[in-house]
Scaffold this active site. Sequence first.
Site, short mmCIF file in Angstrom:
data_model
loop_
_atom_site.label_atom_id
_atom_site.label_comp_id
_atom_site.label_asym_id
_atom_site.label_seq_id
_atom_site.Cartn_x
_atom_site.Cartn_y
_atom_site.Cartn_z
N GLY A 293 2.93 -1.21 4.17
CA GLY A 293 2.98 0.19 3.77
C GLY A 293 4.40 0.61 3.42
O GLY A 293 4.88 0.36 2.32
N ASN B 128 0.86 -1.19 0.00
CA ASN B 128 0.00 0.00 0.00
C ASN B 128 0.89 1.23 0.00
O ASN B 128 1.52 1.54 1.01
CB ASN B 128 -0.88 -0.05 1.26
CG ASN B 128 -1.69 1.22 1.47
OD1 ASN B 128 -1.81 2.04 0.57
ND2 ASN B 128 -2.26 1.35 2.66
N TRP B 129 0.94 1.90 -1.14
CA TRP B 129 1.84 3.05 -1.26
C TRP B 129 1.26 4.31 -0.63
O TRP B 129 1.96 5.32 -0.51
CB TRP B 129 2.19 3.30 -2.73
CG TRP B 129 3.23 2.37 -3.26
CD1 TRP B 129 3.74 1.25 -2.65
CD2 TRP B 129 3.92 2.47 -4.52
NE1 TRP B 129 4.69 0.66 -3.45
CE2 TRP B 129 4.82 1.39 -4.60
CE3 TRP B 129 3.85 3.38 -5.59
CZ2 TRP B 129 5.65 1.19 -5.71
CZ3 TRP B 129 4.68 3.17 -6.68
CH2 TRP B 129 5.57 2.10 -6.75
N LYS B 130 -0.02 4.29 -0.29
CA LYS B 130 -0.65 5.49 0.31
C LYS B 130 -0.42 6.69 -0.62
O LYS B 130 -0.42 6.53 -1.82
CB LYS B 130 -0.14 5.70 1.74
CG LYS B 130 -0.22 4.41 2.56
CD LYS B 130 0.04 4.59 4.01
CE LYS B 130 -0.06 3.23 4.71
NZ LYS B 130 0.05 3.32 6.15
P1 PGA Z 1 3.13 0.21 7.48
O1 PGA Z 1 1.63 0.42 6.94
O2 PGA Z 1 3.62 -1.09 6.87
O3 PGA Z 1 3.89 1.39 6.96
O4 PGA Z 1 3.06 0.14 8.96
C1 PGA Z 1 0.75 -0.65 6.79
C2 PGA Z 1 -0.57 -0.19 6.22
O5 PGA Z 1 -1.05 0.89 6.61
O6 PGA Z 1 -1.17 -0.88 5.39
#
Ligand code: PGA
Length: 248
Positions: free
Chosen positions: A229, A11-13
């Site tokens: 993420g 998930n690149w957000k």
């Molecule tokens: P993170 O995010 O791996 O950066 O903790 C995970 C997510 O929000 O899917």
Amino acid sequence: MAAPRKLAAGNWKMNGMRGALSEIEALARAHNGSRAEIVICPPATLIAAAAQAGGSVVAIGGQDCHRLDSGAHTGDISAPQLRDAGASHVIVGHSERRTNHAETDAMIADKAIAAHEAGLVTIICVGETEAERDGGETLDVIAGQLAGSVPECATAENSVIAYEPVWAIGTGRTPTNDQITEVHALLRERLMQRFADGEDFRLLYGGSVKPSNASEIFALANVDGALVGGASLKESDFSAIIAALNES
Ligand code: PGA
């Protein structure tokens, strides 16, 4: 039925410009023939190009979708539009959407229905806050989110459930193995009570998964992969996580 295929989802957000497509190209080169399924959910601006870059090796997902197919909803993206752009998956109910956009379980279930109708696989997220964990409410919160966010039309084919404790996202903190196992056992039990194919739904853990902790997490019961993420932004980190999943 054959054991469901493990899944590494990134998930690149709100990260990534066109230059980041090279990370997807590198993933596609590195993992041709991977046993685990690989999905990257880039920002919407990159979906079409990412689908080209990923080819048949890296599937592409959206990070959210609207419950309707089209209409006067400025700034939103529908499930058929995601599909049209080349996506095969979509995340719904991520805690950042639940918190920043006040999404409720009912709204998330509607989005999932729209996604299934468009032929997308949903990655439906659930997870407790730190205050809920400290208050001993974790299992109740997770059971409630699962019941409310996963629609009746969900199947093991069109839905994946991701357990993402809010306090573990982007913090570098992860639950203990026992805490992950406890929640995943609850997810499995509730899915089996509700769905004929509940045993086959893939259950992902998400929250600060990185190359150094992936193998340990993937060895846990009812963990079929991860939603990642920060560590999905760089090909080398995500590749190490995919390798750990393939070895698990
Ligand atoms: P993170 O995010 O791996 O950066 O903790 C995970 C997510 O929000 O899917």
